[in-house]
Write a protein that holds these residues in place. Structure first.
Motif, PDB file in Angstrom:
ATOM      1  N   MET A   1       0.798  -1.100   0.015  1.00 17.27           N
ATOM      2  CA  MET A   1      -0.028  -0.066   0.086  1.00 17.27           C
ATOM      3  C   MET A   1       0.828   1.302  -0.034  1.00 17.27           C
ATOM      4  N   GLY A   2       0.295   2.404  -0.580  1.00 16.88           N
ATOM      5  CA  GLY A   2       1.311   3.500  -0.675  1.00 16.88           C
ATOM      6  C   GLY A   2       0.485   4.645   0.356  1.00 16.88           C
ATOM      7  N   PHE A   3       1.110   5.889   0.293  1.00 20.10           N
ATOM      8  CA  PHE A   3       0.755   7.012   1.114  1.00 20.10           C
ATOM      9  C   PHE A   3      -0.758   7.305   1.167  1.00 20.10           C
ATOM     10  N   LYS A   4      -1.469   7.201  -0.041  1.00 24.90           N
ATOM     11  CA  LYS A   4      -2.676   7.231  -0.062  1.00 24.90           C
ATOM     12  C   LYS A   4      -3.791   6.299   0.644  1.00 24.90           C
ATOM     13  N   GLU A   5      -3.425   5.120   0.372  1.00 27.70           N
ATOM     14  CA  GLU A   5      -4.199   4.070   1.307  1.00 27.70           C
ATOM     15  C   GLU A   5      -3.804   4.126   2.742  1.00 27.70           C
ATOM     16  N   ASN A   6      -2.389   4.471   3.241  1.00 29.53           N
ATOM     17  CA  ASN A   6      -2.129   4.271   4.276  1.00 29.53           C
ATOM     18  C   ASN A   6      -2.775   5.546   5.218  1.00 29.53           C
ATOM     19  N   LEU A   7      -2.645   6.541   4.353  1.00 31.15           N
ATOM     20  CA  LEU A   7      -3.437   8.026   5.077  1.00 31.15           C
ATOM     21  C   LEU A   7      -4.904   7.521   5.386  1.00 31.15           C
ATOM     22  N   LYS A   8      -5.559   6.987   4.117  1.00 27.13           N
ATOM     23  CA  LYS A   8      -7.047   6.823   4.466  1.00 27.13           C
ATOM     24  C   LYS A   8      -7.154   5.881   5.718  1.00 27.13           C
ATOM     25  N   ASP A   9      -6.581   5.107   5.703  1.00 26.55           N
ATOM     26  CA  ASP A   9      -6.557   3.794   6.888  1.00 26.55           C
ATOM     27  C   ASP A   9      -6.370   4.673   7.978  1.00 26.55           C
ATOM     28  N   GLU A  10      -5.369   5.503   8.185  1.00 22.19           N
ATOM     29  CA  GLU A  10      -4.861   5.850   9.498  1.00 22.19           C
ATOM     30  C   GLU A  10      -6.232   7.006  10.092  1.00 22.19           C
ATOM     31  N   SER A  58       4.696   7.930  11.715  1.00 25.06           N
ATOM     32  CA  SER A  58       6.144   8.525  11.074  1.00 25.06           C
ATOM     33  C   SER A  58       5.702   8.416   9.522  1.00 25.06           C
ATOM     34  N   VAL A  59       6.463   9.299   9.053  1.00 27.82           N
ATOM     35  CA  VAL A  59       6.290   9.343   7.669  1.00 27.82           C
ATOM     36  C   VAL A  59       6.615   8.165   7.011  1.00 27.82           C
ATOM     37  N   GLU A  60       7.695   7.343   7.574  1.00 28.07           N
ATOM     38  CA  GLU A  60       7.888   5.933   7.015  1.00 28.07           C
ATOM     39  C   GLU A  60       6.562   5.221   7.109  1.00 28.07           C
ATOM     40  N   TYR A  61       5.888   5.325   8.004  1.00 31.73           N
ATOM     41  CA  TYR A  61       4.509   4.426   8.076  1.00 31.73           C
ATOM     42  C   TYR A  61       3.786   4.674   6.888  1.00 31.73           C
ATOM     43  N   LEU A  62       3.384   6.195   6.797  1.00 32.76           N
ATOM     44  CA  LEU A  62       2.574   6.628   5.975  1.00 32.76           C
ATOM     45  C   LEU A  62       2.913   6.252   4.662  1.00 32.76           C
ATOM     46  N   VAL A  63       4.298   6.287   4.173  1.00 28.85           N
ATOM     47  CA  VAL A  63       4.747   5.993   2.959  1.00 28.85           C
ATOM     48  C   VAL A  63       4.794   4.287   2.624  1.00 28.85           C
ATOM     49  N   THR A  64       5.160   3.494   3.570  1.00 28.76           N
ATOM     50  CA  THR A  64       5.323   2.228   3.282  1.00 28.76           C
ATOM     51  C   THR A  64       4.330   1.257   4.158  1.00 28.76           C
ATOM     52  N   GLY A  65       3.667   1.720   5.286  1.00 33.04           N
ATOM     53  CA  GLY A  65       2.618   0.795   5.651  1.00 33.04           C
ATOM     54  C   GLY A  65       3.361   0.203   6.951  1.00 33.04           C
ATOM     55  N   SER A  66       4.737   0.548   7.268  1.00 33.47           N
ATOM     56  CA  SER A  66       5.361  -0.231   8.457  1.00 33.47           C
ATOM     57  C   SER A  66       6.178   0.854   8.836  1.00 33.47           C
ATOM     58  N   ASP A  67       7.111   0.439   9.973  1.00 32.54           N
ATOM     59  CA  ASP A  67       7.736   1.643  10.760  1.00 32.54           C
ATOM     60  C   ASP A  67       8.920   0.972  11.413  1.00 32.54           C
ATOM     61  N   SER A  68      10.228   0.961  10.905  1.00 34.52           N
ATOM     62  CA  SER A  68      11.192   0.211  11.411  1.00 34.52           C
ATOM     63  C   SER A  68      11.643   0.609  12.942  1.00 34.52           C
TER      64      SER A  68
END
Length: 106
Positions: A1-10, A58-68
């Protein structure tokens, strides 16, 4: 999933309206609507940071869906946690009792 989907989900997970997010991060609602549109573009880095801070992710979460930077256990069970959070108080209580019961038998 990308930014759009992760932003919608959040937004859905946190129960935040686009207008509320726009106010929190001082980005025009139309700009955020554009990020959520079917044919959207990714936000500039500055806006991605503002959105992530407003959502406390995190921005990483919004972009990738995960956060290291988040412990692996949370990442592994994040979908389950989100589903649990959407249950009624009664359902949460029943599941909590079940987990307690199962963990005490081992």
């Amino acid at each position: 999933m990308g930014f759009k989907e992760n932003l919608k989900d959040e937004l859905k997970y946190q129960g935040i309206l686009v207008k509320e997010l726009a106010d929190k991060c001082n980005i025009p609602k139309g700009t955020i609507d554009h990020y959520l549109a079917e044919k959207c573009t990714e936000p500039i880095a500055e806006n991605a940071v503002k959105i992530a801070k407003a959502l406390n992710v995190s921005v990483e979460y919004l972009v990738t869906g995960s956060d290291s930077s988040v412990p692996g256990l949370y990442t592994k069970y994040s979908d389950m946690i989100k589903k649990f959070d959407s249950l009624s108080d009664r359902e949460k209580s029943a599941i909590s009792k079940m987990i307690t019961s199962l963990s005490s038998t081992q």
